[in-house]
Design a protein around this motif. Structure first.
Motif, mmCIF file in Angstrom:
data_model
loop_
_atom_site.group_PDB
_atom_site.id
_atom_site.type_symbol
_atom_site.label_atom_id
_atom_site.label_comp_id
_atom_site.label_asym_id
_atom_site.label_seq_id
_atom_site.Cartn_x
_atom_site.Cartn_y
_atom_site.Cartn_z
ATOM 1 N N HIS A 71 -3.768 -19.006 -39.695
ATOM 2 C CA HIS A 71 -3.908 -19.632 -38.375
ATOM 3 C C HIS A 71 -2.967 -20.818 -38.187
ATOM 4 C CE1 HIS A 71 -6.244 -22.942 -40.192
ATOM 5 N NE2 HIS A 71 -6.850 -21.993 -40.907
ATOM 6 N N ARG A 77 -1.064 -17.115 -30.960
ATOM 7 C CA ARG A 77 -2.459 -16.768 -31.198
ATOM 8 C C ARG A 77 -2.604 -15.247 -31.318
ATOM 9 N NH1 ARG A 77 -5.918 -19.248 -33.536
ATOM 10 N NH2 ARG A 77 -5.596 -17.375 -34.781
ATOM 11 N N ASP A 79 -3.532 -13.207 -34.676
ATOM 12 C CA ASP A 79 -4.747 -12.394 -34.653
ATOM 13 C C ASP A 79 -4.451 -10.954 -35.072
ATOM 14 O OD1 ASP A 79 -6.174 -14.569 -33.813
ATOM 15 O OD2 ASP A 79 -6.298 -13.954 -31.710
ATOM 16 N N GLU A 119 -4.563 -11.862 -26.060
ATOM 17 C CA GLU A 119 -5.091 -10.491 -26.072
ATOM 18 C C GLU A 119 -3.977 -9.487 -25.788
ATOM 19 O OE1 GLU A 119 -8.488 -7.756 -23.786
ATOM 20 O OE2 GLU A 119 -8.335 -9.910 -23.377
ATOM 21 N N ALA A 145 -1.495 -9.328 -28.849
ATOM 22 C CA ALA A 145 -2.075 -8.620 -29.994
ATOM 23 C C ALA A 145 -2.101 -7.122 -29.756
ATOM 24 C CB ALA A 145 -3.485 -9.149 -30.267
#
Length: 391
Positions: free
Chosen positions: A65, A328, A332, A378, A381
């Motif tokens: 992370h 992010r 992820d 989202e 990813a």
């Protein structure tokens, strides 16, 4: 800047006193048992497990992370080549934005070298400590080679934000501006003022997003890029071959004649008369900061939609809309790199946040809109999995 120019009472200096970052523990250390778990002897079990399967570092260290924000201090904001010490406040600020908007931990790393080989070697050496590398404020054309070589050498995402962060938000803004004006990206004639890091990335991103490259004209300080220009090398030669299908020659005024879109990423000033030569109902993104290539109020007299890089005018093209969510999502998905598909997905996600409420002064979300980073993460990813670049 000498110490005599520092005003301790100035709120800017007060905020930066002591820096903007600190290290905080995520585990308790209040007993002997805590110490035995967090450090010796317990930590040895985790070390042995990672040695046997290095992929476990994503789960059992901060690498899963955390990104490194790396600069050589050669192209910091509009200040130029101010070196690694003076670049640190910007890198700290970038790390704060990563955490605030994307929940991504970030560590500023300012390298005391501007040699490409040494930069690449240093980042390769420190890469095992991180899940991604965010390159920042490295001057062109060196930034292209640094990113390319690191992308080839590492199995974690490498992202030069001055290029791709800007390009992602520009594509998002242009998608919404075109939708607002009932235009199609493939029909737009686009003039790009600036052939540095941002100009190159914006051109490539717009083409990846659906703009016809033959309808794009790119200008540097000497005028329009094209097959007529002798002595072009590297990325400028590639742009000359990709763009300017009409074979235009001349300056930025000629590039803007009949253009639907101006994207300024150069810092140079563009005369009002040149903007007036654009097609009716045009779009101007004057992104130089703090002084746009053409003042927004002047541009608004000639075009339908205006955006800048400033927070005191509508439609701020701000990289913070992109990079926290991009990393992010990449972290992820445990992505090994950031593809064009992931960048286009990020642009689509940013555009989608405000797609139902478009207005000439609201074609992109506010940088403070809490919906942006999750939507981008989202989408990125999902694109990483679709593009097959996940571990």
């Amino acid at each position: 800047m000498s110490s005599s120019t520092v005003d301790p009472a100035d709120p800017v200096f007060r905020l930066h006193r002591g820096g903007k970052l600190a290290v905080a523990s995520t585990v308790p250390l209040t007993s002997r048992e805590d110490l035995s778990l967090a450090y010796t002897p317990g930590v040895a079990q985790v070390c042995a497990a990672i040695a046997a399967d290095p992929r476990l570092a994503d789960d059992y260290t901060w690498a899963g992370h955390t990104v490194a924000v790396v600069t050589d201090g050669s192209a910091v904001l509009g200040l130029g080549n101010i070196g690694p010490h003076a670049a640190m406040p910007v890198m700290e600020g970038k790390a704060v934005l990563f955490k605030q908007f994307g929940g991504v931990d970030a560590v500023p790393i300012c390298l005391n070298t501007q040699d490409v080989d040494e930069i690449v070697a240093a980042v390769r050496a420190l890469a095992p400590s991180f899940g991604g590398i965010n390159l920042e404020d490295i001057s062109a054309p060196r930034c292209f080679e640094v990113e390319r070589r690191l992308d080839e050498a590492l199995d974690i995402p490498v992202f030069h934000d001055d290029q791709h962060g800007t390009a992602i938000v520009v594509l998002a803004a242009l998608r919404n501006a075109a939708a607002l004006l009932n235009r199609k990206l493939g029909d737009l004639r686009v003039a790009i003022s600036g052939a540095g890091a941002a100009g190159v990335a914006v051109t490539r991103m717009l083409v990846a997003g659906g703009v016809n490259p033959e309808q794009v004209v790119v200008c540097d300080s000497r005028g329009i890029l094209g097959q007529h220009r002798e002595g072009l090398t590297g990325t400028k030669a590639e742009l000359a071959e990709l763009t300017n299908g009409d074979g235009r020659r001349g300056d930025v005024a000629e590039a803007l004649r009949g253009a639907d879109v101006l994207i300024g990423v150069s810092g140079g000033q563009i005369p009002e008369a040149a903007v007036a030569g654009m097609a009716p109902g045009g779009i101007v993104f004057a992104l130089a900061n703090p002084t746009p290539e053409v003042h927004p109020r002047v541009a608004a007299q000639h075009v339908a939609v205006v955006a800048t890089g400033r927070s005191d005018h509508p439609n701020q093209i701000n990289n913070v809309l992109a990079f926290p969510g991009v990393f992010r999502g990449a972290l992820d998905a445990r992505a090994t790199r950031i593809t064009d598909g992931m960048k286009v997905a990020a642009a689509d996600a940013i555009a989608g946040v405000v797609a139902d409420s478009l207005a000439p002064e609201a074609i992109v979300p506010s940088p403070l809109d809490p919906r942006v980073a999750p939507a981008v993460a989202e989408a990125v990813a999902e694109a990483a999995r679709r593009d097959g670049v996940t571990r």
